[in-house]
Motif scaffolding. Structure first.
Motif, PDB file in Angstrom:
ATOM      1  N   ALA A   1       0.821  -1.207   0.000  1.00 22.87           N
ATOM      2  CA  ALA A   1       0.000   0.000   0.000  1.00 22.87           C
ATOM      3  C   ALA A   1       0.860   1.265   0.000  1.00 22.87           C
ATOM      4  CB  ALA A   1      -0.932   0.001   1.205  1.00 22.87           C
ATOM      5  N   LEU A   2       2.008   1.209   0.687  1.00 23.51           N
ATOM      6  CA  LEU A   2       2.901   2.368   0.758  1.00 23.51           C
ATOM      7  C   LEU A   2       3.826   2.459  -0.453  1.00 23.51           C
ATOM      8  CD1 LEU A   2       3.934   2.323   4.527  1.00 23.51           C
ATOM      9  CD2 LEU A   2       2.267   3.821   3.413  1.00 23.51           C
ATOM     10  N   GLY A   3       3.837   1.413  -1.275  1.00 23.82           N
ATOM     11  CA  GLY A   3       4.666   1.430  -2.474  1.00 23.82           C
ATOM     12  C   GLY A   3       6.148   1.230  -2.190  1.00 23.82           C
ATOM     13  N   VAL A   4       6.457   0.491  -1.119  1.00 22.90           N
ATOM     14  CA  VAL A   4       7.853   0.213  -0.774  1.00 22.90           C
ATOM     15  C   VAL A   4       8.042  -1.294  -0.668  1.00 22.90           C
ATOM     16  CG1 VAL A   4       8.146   2.409   0.418  1.00 22.90           C
ATOM     17  CG2 VAL A   4       7.395   0.401   1.714  1.00 22.90           C
ATOM     18  N   LYS A   5       9.318  -1.716  -0.687  1.00 21.90           N
ATOM     19  CA  LYS A   5       9.624  -3.140  -0.651  1.00 21.90           C
ATOM     20  C   LYS A   5      10.138  -3.594   0.707  1.00 21.90           C
ATOM     21  CE  LYS A   5      10.726  -3.516  -5.584  1.00 21.90           C
ATOM     22  NZ  LYS A   5      11.762  -3.899  -6.578  1.00 21.90           N
ATOM     23  N   ARG A   6      10.659  -2.654   1.492  1.00 16.02           N
ATOM     24  CA  ARG A   6      11.321  -3.043   2.736  1.00 16.02           C
ATOM     25  C   ARG A   6      10.726  -2.309   3.926  1.00 16.02           C
ATOM     26  NH1 ARG A   6      17.538  -2.473   0.526  1.00 16.02           N
ATOM     27  NH2 ARG A   6      17.397  -4.069  -1.096  1.00 16.02           N
ATOM     28  N   ARG A   7      10.852  -2.944   5.084  1.00  8.50           N
ATOM     29  CA  ARG A   7      10.378  -2.329   6.313  1.00  8.50           C
ATOM     30  C   ARG A   7      11.086  -1.011   6.587  1.00  8.50           C
ATOM     31  NH1 ARG A   7       9.064  -6.486  10.905  1.00  8.50           N
ATOM     32  NH2 ARG A   7       8.200  -8.213   9.740  1.00  8.50           N
ATOM     33  N   THR A   8      12.394  -0.984   6.343  1.00 10.62           N
ATOM     34  CA  THR A   8      13.142   0.236   6.646  1.00 10.62           C
ATOM     35  C   THR A   8      12.697   1.399   5.780  1.00 10.62           C
ATOM     36  OG1 THR A   8      14.873  -0.616   5.187  1.00 10.62           O
ATOM     37  CG2 THR A   8      15.212  -0.864   7.548  1.00 10.62           C
ATOM     38  N   GLN A   9      12.262   1.119   4.551  1.00 11.20           N
ATOM     39  CA  GLN A   9      11.754   2.191   3.692  1.00 11.20           C
ATOM     40  C   GLN A   9      10.472   2.765   4.274  1.00 11.20           C
ATOM     41  OE1 GLN A   9      11.716  -0.316   0.118  1.00 11.20           O
ATOM     42  NE2 GLN A   9      13.129   1.107  -0.852  1.00 11.20           N
ATOM     43  N   ALA A  10       9.630   1.903   4.826  1.00 12.00           N
ATOM     44  CA  ALA A  10       8.406   2.385   5.477  1.00 12.00           C
ATOM     45  C   ALA A  10       8.740   3.167   6.732  1.00 12.00           C
ATOM     46  CB  ALA A  10       7.490   1.201   5.800  1.00 12.00           C
ATOM     47  N   MET A  11       9.720   2.694   7.496  1.00 13.29           N
ATOM     48  CA  MET A  11      10.109   3.370   8.732  1.00 13.29           C
ATOM     49  C   MET A  11      10.635   4.769   8.467  1.00 13.29           C
ATOM     50  SD  MET A  11      11.892   0.087  10.562  1.00 13.29           S
ATOM     51  CE  MET A  11      12.686   1.036  11.869  1.00 13.29           C
ATOM     52  N   ARG A  12      11.318   4.945   7.333  1.00  4.94           N
ATOM     53  CA  ARG A  12      11.867   6.263   7.012  1.00  4.94           C
ATOM     54  C   ARG A  12      10.784   7.283   6.708  1.00  4.94           C
ATOM     55  NH1 ARG A  12      16.226   3.515   3.062  1.00  4.94           N
ATOM     56  NH2 ARG A  12      17.658   2.750   4.667  1.00  4.94           N
ATOM     57  N   MET A  13       9.577   6.790   6.408  1.00  6.48           N
ATOM     58  CA  MET A  13       8.469   7.697   6.131  1.00  6.48           C
ATOM     59  C   MET A  13       7.865   8.256   7.416  1.00  6.48           C
ATOM     60  SD  MET A  13       6.639   5.410   3.152  1.00  6.48           S
ATOM     61  CE  MET A  13       5.372   6.613   2.765  1.00  6.48           C
ATOM     62  N   LEU A  14       8.242   7.682   8.544  1.00  4.08           N
ATOM     63  CA  LEU A  14       7.665   8.084   9.824  1.00  4.08           C
ATOM     64  C   LEU A  14       8.460   9.255  10.379  1.00  4.08           C
ATOM     65  CD1 LEU A  14       7.169   4.539  11.337  1.00  4.08           C
ATOM     66  CD2 LEU A  14       5.617   5.839   9.913  1.00  4.08           C
TER      67      LEU A  14
END
Length: 251
Positions: free
Chosen positions: A229-242
């Motif tokens: 849904a966020l359009g990322v492949k890795r957890r760390t990429q999602a974390m950087r959005m926070l």
């Protein structure tokens, strides 16, 4: 014993190889600059017991962590099964498909700080080690980590206020989490937001399942859907959005 060492610096790799060979003279050691250098090595990611990674090449280290510890593998491969001779071996899922053992992971950093250490631990590493630590400490650390220990630099721990410890000893209140007004996260369900927050706190899939009262497979499904849904492949990429401090989100 199979050890995979990643570093952009050949001389440093040679030094770590030497330490590993002293601790496990009969061990198998692969040392490479990045994952691309491994692609031609048959069975390079089979039955790896220990990863030793250099965070100065963050992308390369992260890629290997994701390969071995990320959502692409069933977390059940933490559980080893006996082969009947008293030896442990990798297991298989309910369909009989073999899976790899999950290796212990040591990450070397130039000057680790609280945020960097938190990110690395959230990925699943068991140790964050300053490059300034002496070889004798690193040699002792190898067996310690393989015995199930964890290691964080004292300099980093000293930066964490004594009254700011959250669940499992993790820093609380200083995490960046989801803002209710951030349009990037409106695509997430309530549960997906909750899972992302817990990932950001450093919880593993197993801990998240326990925290929210669902099965491990359900957590993995939420993680996969959240990343998509966020359009990322890795957890760390999602974390950087926070990027919004927790006490300002109202969540």
């Amino acid at each position: 014993m199979k050890v995979l060492i990643q570093s952009s610096y050949a001389m440093e790799r040679a030094g770590i190889v030497g330490l590993v060979n002293k601790v496990w003279p009969d061990g198998e050691v692969l040392d490479v600059e990045d994952r691309a250098a491994l692609e031609g090595v048959k069975g390079w990611d089979e039955n790896v017991d220990l990863l030793i990674l250099d965070w100065r090449n963050e992308a390369a280290a992260e890629e290997l962590i994701e390969h071995f510890l990320g959502s692409g593998f069933d977390c059940s491969f933490d559980v080893k099964k006996s082969n009947g001779n008293g030896e442990e071996k990798g297991g298989s899922d309910k369909n009989g498909t073999a899976f790899k053992n999950r290796p212990a992971t040591i990450v070397f950093c130039h000057r680790p700080d609280v945020e960097q250490t938190r990110r690395i631990v959230a990925l699943g590493a068991k140790a964050v080690v300053p490059l300034t630590d002496p070889p004798s400490v690193v040699a002792a650390l190898l067996n310690f980590i393989m015995a199930g220990g964890t290691y964080l630099p004292l300099a980093v721990l000293n930066q964490v206020p004594a009254n700011s410890q959250g669940r499992g000893g993790r820093p609380a209140g200083a995490h960046a989490v989801i803002s209710a007004d951030d349009p990037r996260f409106k695509v997430l369900t309530r549960r997906q937001r909750e899972v992302l927050r817990l990932i950001n706190r450093g919880l593993s899939n197993e801990e998240i399942a326990e925290e929210i009262g669902v099965t491990l497979n359900t957590v993995k499904s939420h993680v996969s859907s959240m990343l998509k849904a966020l359009g990322v492949k890795r957890r760390t990429q999602a974390m950087r959005m926070l990027t919004v401090p927790e006490d300002r989100t109202g969540l």
